[in-house]
Design a protein around this motif. Structure first.
Motif, PDB file in Angstrom:
ATOM      1  N   UNK A 467      39.504  55.654-104.482  1.00 53.21           N
ATOM      2  CA  UNK A 467      40.490  55.218-105.791  1.00 53.21           C
ATOM      3  C   UNK A 467      39.520  55.730-106.732  1.00 53.21           C
ATOM      4  N   UNK A 468      40.343  56.480-107.702  1.00 54.46           N
ATOM      5  CA  UNK A 468      39.909  57.158-108.776  1.00 54.46           C
ATOM      6  C   UNK A 468      40.457  56.503-110.139  1.00 54.46           C
ATOM      7  N   UNK A 497      34.466  74.258 -87.606  1.00 57.83           N
ATOM      8  CA  UNK A 497      35.041  73.613 -86.662  1.00 57.83           C
ATOM      9  C   UNK A 497      36.189  72.463 -87.290  1.00 57.83           C
ATOM     10  N   UNK A 498      35.602  71.457 -88.086  1.00 55.81           N
ATOM     11  CA  UNK A 498      36.360  70.508 -88.494  1.00 55.81           C
ATOM     12  C   UNK A 498      36.325  70.380 -90.013  1.00 55.81           C
ATOM     13  N   UNK A 499      37.227  71.306 -90.866  1.00 56.65           N
ATOM     14  CA  UNK A 499      37.004  71.270 -92.188  1.00 56.65           C
ATOM     15  C   UNK A 499      37.330  70.000 -92.889  1.00 56.65           C
ATOM     16  N   UNK A 500      36.420  69.375 -93.718  1.00 60.30           N
ATOM     17  CA  UNK A 500      36.569  68.070 -94.241  1.00 60.30           C
ATOM     18  C   UNK A 500      36.302  68.318 -95.811  1.00 60.30           C
ATOM     19  N   UNK A 501      37.261  68.053 -96.683  1.00 60.76           N
ATOM     20  CA  UNK A 501      37.056  67.906 -98.089  1.00 60.76           C
ATOM     21  C   UNK A 501      36.993  66.450 -98.500  1.00 60.76           C
ATOM     22  N   UNK A 502      35.951  66.157 -99.337  1.00 57.69           N
ATOM     23  CA  UNK A 502      35.952  64.892 -99.839  1.00 57.69           C
ATOM     24  C   UNK A 502      35.736  64.496-101.255  1.00 57.69           C
ATOM     25  N   UNK A 503      36.468  63.459-101.897  1.00 54.76           N
ATOM     26  CA  UNK A 503      36.378  63.389-103.510  1.00 54.76           C
ATOM     27  C   UNK A 503      35.816  62.206-103.443  1.00 54.76           C
ATOM     28  N   UNK A 504      34.734  62.115-104.760  1.00 55.21           N
ATOM     29  CA  UNK A 504      33.852  60.973-104.976  1.00 55.21           C
ATOM     30  C   UNK A 504      34.130  60.683-106.490  1.00 55.21           C
ATOM     31  N   UNK A 505      33.668  59.396-106.843  1.00 55.86           N
ATOM     32  CA  UNK A 505      33.751  59.268-108.356  1.00 55.86           C
ATOM     33  C   UNK A 505      32.486  58.123-108.797  1.00 55.86           C
ATOM     34  N   UNK A 506      31.951  58.543-109.812  1.00 53.52           N
ATOM     35  CA  UNK A 506      30.923  57.529-110.388  1.00 53.52           C
ATOM     36  C   UNK A 506      31.397  57.119-111.753  1.00 53.52           C
ATOM     37  N   UNK A 507      31.064  55.758-111.972  1.00 56.86           N
ATOM     38  CA  UNK A 507      31.443  55.210-113.334  1.00 56.86           C
ATOM     39  C   UNK A 507      30.016  54.975-113.924  1.00 56.86           C
ATOM     40  N   UNK A 509      28.004  54.468-118.097  1.00 54.33           N
ATOM     41  CA  UNK A 509      28.278  53.652-119.246  1.00 54.33           C
ATOM     42  C   UNK A 509      28.908  54.629-120.281  1.00 54.33           C
ATOM     43  N   UNK A 510      28.813  55.973-120.334  1.00 49.99           N
ATOM     44  CA  UNK A 510      29.486  56.602-121.273  1.00 49.99           C
ATOM     45  C   UNK A 510      30.399  57.642-120.528  1.00 49.99           C
ATOM     46  N   UNK A 511      30.403  57.845-119.395  1.00 51.43           N
ATOM     47  CA  UNK A 511      31.230  59.126-118.741  1.00 51.43           C
ATOM     48  C   UNK A 511      31.556  58.707-117.307  1.00 51.43           C
ATOM     49  N   UNK A 512      32.831  59.269-116.775  1.00 57.25           N
ATOM     50  CA  UNK A 512      33.236  59.361-115.578  1.00 57.25           C
ATOM     51  C   UNK A 512      32.558  60.550-114.776  1.00 57.25           C
ATOM     52  N   UNK A 513      32.227  60.601-113.714  1.00 47.33           N
ATOM     53  CA  UNK A 513      31.489  61.794-112.901  1.00 47.33           C
ATOM     54  C   UNK A 513      32.404  61.891-111.618  1.00 47.33           C
ATOM     55  N   UNK A 514      33.049  62.776-111.541  1.00 44.96           N
ATOM     56  CA  UNK A 514      33.828  63.164-110.454  1.00 44.96           C
ATOM     57  C   UNK A 514      33.364  64.230-109.351  1.00 44.96           C
ATOM     58  N   UNK A 515      33.529  64.357-108.103  1.00 48.36           N
ATOM     59  CA  UNK A 515      32.705  65.200-107.287  1.00 48.36           C
ATOM     60  C   UNK A 515      33.614  65.596-106.158  1.00 48.36           C
ATOM     61  N   UNK A 578      30.267  68.832-109.309  1.00 49.24           N
ATOM     62  CA  UNK A 578      30.446  67.709-109.876  1.00 49.24           C
ATOM     63  C   UNK A 578      31.056  68.194-111.350  1.00 49.24           C
ATOM     64  N   UNK A 579      31.984  67.204-111.917  1.00 49.76           N
ATOM     65  CA  UNK A 579      32.219  67.456-113.355  1.00 49.76           C
ATOM     66  C   UNK A 579      32.402  65.931-113.869  1.00 49.76           C
ATOM     67  N   UNK A 580      32.113  65.939-115.416  1.00 49.14           N
ATOM     68  CA  UNK A 580      32.150  64.649-115.990  1.00 49.14           C
ATOM     69  C   UNK A 580      33.034  64.723-117.149  1.00 49.14           C
ATOM     70  N   UNK A 581      33.653  63.560-117.508  1.00 51.08           N
ATOM     71  CA  UNK A 581      34.523  63.318-118.612  1.00 51.08           C
ATOM     72  C   UNK A 581      34.115  62.061-119.468  1.00 51.08           C
ATOM     73  N   UNK A 582      34.193  61.963-120.693  1.00 44.11           N
ATOM     74  CA  UNK A 582      33.721  60.872-121.442  1.00 44.11           C
ATOM     75  C   UNK A 582      34.724  59.805-121.221  1.00 44.11           C
ATOM     76  N   UNK A 583      34.183  58.468-121.197  1.00 46.64           N
ATOM     77  CA  UNK A 583      35.018  57.492-120.862  1.00 46.64           C
ATOM     78  C   UNK A 583      36.166  57.209-121.910  1.00 46.64           C
ATOM     79  N   UNK A 584      35.905  57.365-123.347  1.00 48.02           N
ATOM     80  CA  UNK A 584      36.947  57.304-124.459  1.00 48.02           C
ATOM     81  C   UNK A 584      37.434  58.381-124.897  1.00 48.02           C
ATOM     82  N   UNK A 585      37.241  59.428-124.058  1.00 46.06           N
ATOM     83  CA  UNK A 585      38.053  60.860-124.742  1.00 46.06           C
ATOM     84  C   UNK A 585      37.170  61.267-125.575  1.00 46.06           C
TER      85      UNK A 585
END
Length: 594
Positions: A467-468, A497-507, A509-515, A578-585
Motif C-alpha cells: 500500500x503506497x 531465474x525468477x525475476x522479482x521486482x519489489x516496491x517499498x515505502x517508508x513514512x 516526519x518530513x518526507x516519503x521514501x519510495x524504493x 530510493x527516492x524521497x518526496x516532501x510530505x507537504x509538497x
C-alpha cells in the motif's frame, strides 16, 4: 510620763509610720506597676493601630503600582513593566493577608476588608488581562477599571478613617493614664528607672533592626543599579523640559565611548545621534514622541566619541515626574549593527540570486531552442536516412545482396537508437523547464498503471507492491520516475531465474521514501557516483540496451521536487533505488516557473 513609756510610744509610732510608709510604698509600687502594665498594653494597641494604618497605605499604594505597571506594559510593551506587575501583585496579596491577621479582632473592619479584597482581586484580574492581550487591544482598554479603582481607594480610606478614629480614642485614654502614672512614678523612682531601662533596651533593638533593614535596602539598591548599568541594552533618561540627559547606564556609555560626566547634564539625545539621524529625529520623531509619548522599533544611527557610527533600535516612553512638574522620557536602545550588516549581505545575496535567476532564465530559453532544434532539425535527417534505407531495402532488393541488406538493417537500427536518444534528451530537457504544477494524487493508481504496461511486455517478472501513500507532486514527472526505475529493475533482473521486482515505502516526519528493488545483476558501489550521470553506463550496450539517460532524468525530476535519490547494491545480489518526496509538497515560491 515615764521614759520607758515615751520610748515605747516612739517605737510604736515609728513602727506604725514605718508600716504606713511601707504600705504606702507598696501601694505606690503596686499602683505604679499596674499603671505601667496598663500603659504598656495601651502602647501595644496604639502600635497595632499604627501598623494597621501603615499596611493599609502600603496595600493601597501597591495595588495602584500593579495597575500602573500593567498599563505601562500595555502602552510600551516593555517587559520590565510585566515583571513589576508580578512583583506588585504578589506584594498586594501578602499585604491583604497581613491585614486579615491584624484586623481579625475588629468585625466591622473585617467586613469592609473582605469587600475591598474582592474589589482588589477583580482589579488585578483586569490588569492581568491587559498583559495577555495584544498591544492595540490592550491600549484601547487601558483606561478601563477606573470606577473599580475608585471603590478600592474608598474602601481603604474608610478602613483608614476607622483606624484613625480608634487611634484618637486610644491616644486620649493613654494620655490620661500616662498623666496619672507620671504622678505615681515620681514616688517610685526605681520603677521609673526600670521602665526607662526597658524602653532604652527596646529602642536599641529597634535601632539595630532599622540599621539591618537599611543595609538590606542598600544592597538591593546596589543590585538594581548593577543590573541597570550592565544590562545588554542601553538606557538613558531625558528631562524633556531642557532635553538634557539626566541618567545613562554603563552599557550605552561603553557603546558610545563617552564618560558619564561628559553626558549627564551636558548632552541631549540628539547630540548622540549621527547628523542624518539627528535631523530625522528632530523633524519627524520628536514631535510625534511628545504627542504620543511613545516611539518603538525605530532604527537610528548613533555617533561614537571617536566619530564612528553604529545602528541601534530605539524604543522610548515619556511619563510625568512624581510632582507632575516635568516630563521624563526613558529610552532603550539595542545595538543592531550586526543585524544591519547581515541584512546588507542578504540584500547582496538576493541581488546575486536575481542575476543568477535571470541567467538561468536565459539558459532555459536556450535549452528550449535547443530542444526545438533537436525535435525538428535532427529528426528530419534521421527520418530521411531511415526512409531511404527502407526504399533501398524494398525497391532494390534484387540488386542488393545479403550483405548489403544487413548493412541497411544496421543503418535502420542505429537510426532507431538515435531517435530513442533524441527522445530521452528531450525528456531530460523538459524535466528542468516549464511550470511545476503540483497536485495530490494516488501513488497506488500511478504505480499500478506503470506496472500494468510492463507486465504486458514482461509476463515472467513478478511484482510485489505494498500500500503506497500519495504525495503532493507533479503527476507527469513522477510517472516518468516510476517508469524509468521499474523498467530498469525489469531490464536488469530479466536474466534471473525468477525475476522479482519489489516496491517499498517508508513514512518519515518530513518526507516519503519510495524504493524499487530487484534481484538482478546489481553493481559495484564503488561506481555508484556514475549512476545518475548523463550517458553513464555500468554495463555494456550489448548486454543491456539503453541510452544512459534514464537515471539522470530520475535524479533531475526528484531534485526539482526538493527530494533525494540514491542507490544501494552488490554485484549479483540485485539493486535498490530510493527516492524521497516532501510530505507537504514544495514551498509556494518553488512552484513558480523559473
Amino acid at each position: 510620763m515615764p521614759m520607758n513609756k515615751q520610748s515605747g510610744l516612739a517605737r510604736a509610732s515609728t513602727g506604725i509610720f514605718f508600716f504606713l510608709a511601707l504600705l504606702l510604698l507598696l501601694g505606690v509600687a503596686a499602683f505604679s506597676y499596674r499603671s505601667v502594665r496598663d500603659f504598656e498594653e495601651r502602647a501595644v494597641w496604639l502600635q497595632h493601630t499604627h501598623t494597621v494604618i501603615k499596611v493599609l497605605e502600603e496595600a493601597n499604594s501597591t495595588v495602584r503600582d500593579a495597575v500602573s505597571s500593567s498599563r505601562g506594559y500595555a502602552l510600551s510593551g516593555n517587559e520590565e513593566y510585566r515583571a513589576s506587575f508580578d512583583t506588585w501583585a504578589r506584594q498586594a496579596d501578602a499585604l491583604m493577608r497581613e491585614l486579615h491577621r491584624l484586623m481579625a479582632d475588629n468585625v466591622q473592619q473585617m467586613r469592609i476588608l473582605e469587600h475591598t479584597e474582592e474589589l482588589v482581586t477583580q482589579r488585578l484580574t483586569m490588569a492581568r488581562q491587559l498583559l495577555e492581550m495584544d498591544r492595540p487591544a490592550a491600549q484601547q482598554r487601558v483606561l478601563e477599571g477606573k470606577a473599580l479603582s475608585d471603590q478600592i481607594r474608598d474602601g481603604f480610606n474608610e478602613m483608614k478613617g476607622n483606624e484613625n478614629a480608634l487611634l484618637a480614642t486610644r491616644s486620649h485614654e493613654t494620655a490620661a493614664s500616662a498623666d496619672l502614672t507620671i504622678i505615681m512614678v515620681v514616688s517610685g523612682s526605681l520603677v521609673s528607672i526600670a521602665l526607662l531601662v526597658l524602653v532604652y533596651s527596646k529602642l536599641r533593638r529597634e535601632m539595630r533592626r532599622r540599621v539591618e533593614a537599611q543595609q538590606r535596602a542598600q544592597a538591593y539598591s546596589d543590585e538594581i543599579e548593577d543590573l541597570y548599568n550592565n544590562a545588554p541594552c542601553g538606557y538613558h533618561t531625558v528631562d524633556e523640559s531642557d532635553k538634557k540627559i539626566i541618567k545613562i547606564n554603563d552599557t550605552e556609555l561603553k557603546w558610545l565611548g563617552y564618560t558619564r560626566d561628559q553626558v549627564v547634564g551636558r548632552m541631549t539625545h540628539t547630540d548622540l545621534l549621527a547628523p542624518a539621524s539627528a535631523e530625522r529625529y528632530l523633524r519627524e520623531l520628536q514631535p510625534q514622541f511628545l504627542l504620543r509619548r511613545e516611539i518603538s522599533g525605530i532604527d537610528l544611527n548613533y555617533r561614537r566619541a571617536d566619530g564612528s557610527e553604529f545602528t541601534a533600535l530605539v524604543n522610548a516612553t515619556a511619563i510625568p515626574s512624581r510632582d507632575n512638574s516635568r516630563l521624563i522620557s526613558r529610552t532603550v536602545i539595542y545595538d543592531i549593527s550586526d543585524r544591519k550588516r547581515a541584512e546588507e549581505e542578504i540584500e547582496a545575496l538576493n541581488a546575486d540570486l536575481k542575476r543568477q535567476a535571470q541567467h538561468l532564465h536565459s539558459v532555459n530559453k536556450e535549452l528550449e531552442s535547443f530542444s526545438y532544434s533537436v525535435s525538428h532539425d535532427l529528426r528530419a535527417p534521421l527520418r530521411a536516412i531511415s526512409g531511404y534505407a527502407m526504399i533501398l531495402e524494398e525497391d532494390y532488393a534484387a540488386a542488393i545482396d545479403e550483405k548489403g541488406r544487413e548493412q541497411l538493417q544496421v543503418i535502420r537500427r542505429n537510426v532507431r537508437k538515435m531517435d530513442e536518444l533524441i527522445n530521452d534528451l528531450l525528456k531530460l530537457a523538459k524535466s528542468t523547464t516549464g511550470e511545476l504544477t503540483l497536485e495530490r494524487f494516488s501513488m497506488d493508481d500511478l504505480v499500478g498503471q506503470v506496472i500494468a504496461g510492463l507486465r504486458q511486455e514482461n509476463p515472467a517478472v513478478e511484482f510485489e507492491v505494498p500500500r503506497l501513500e500519495g504525495a503532493v507532486a507533479n503527476r507527469g514527472l513522477i510517472t516518468q520516475v516510476w517508469e524509468n526505475l521499474l523498467s530498469n529493475a525489469v531490464k536488469f533482473s530479466s536474466k534471473s531465474e525468477r525475476p522479482v521486482v519489489r516496491v517499498s515505502m517508508q513514512v518519515g516526519p518530513e518526507e516519503y521514501v519510495y524504493g524499487v528493488h530487484d534481484n538482478g545483476v546489481g553493481f559495484d558501489m564503488r561506481y555508484a557516483h556514475k549512476l545518475f550521470g548523463t550517458f553513464q553506463r555500468l554495463h555494456r550496450q550489448e548486454e543491456y540496451a539503453g541510452t544512459g539517460i534514464g537515471l539522470a532524468l530520475v535524479q533531475r525530476i526528484v531534485i526539482r521536487h526538493t527530494g533525494r535519490v540514491w542507490a544501494e547494491s552488490k554485484p549479483k545480489e540485485g539493486a535498490s533505488f530510493y527516492f524521497s518526496l516532501p510530505r507537504k509538497g514544495l514551498a509556494p515560491s518553488l512552484n513558480e516557473p523559473r
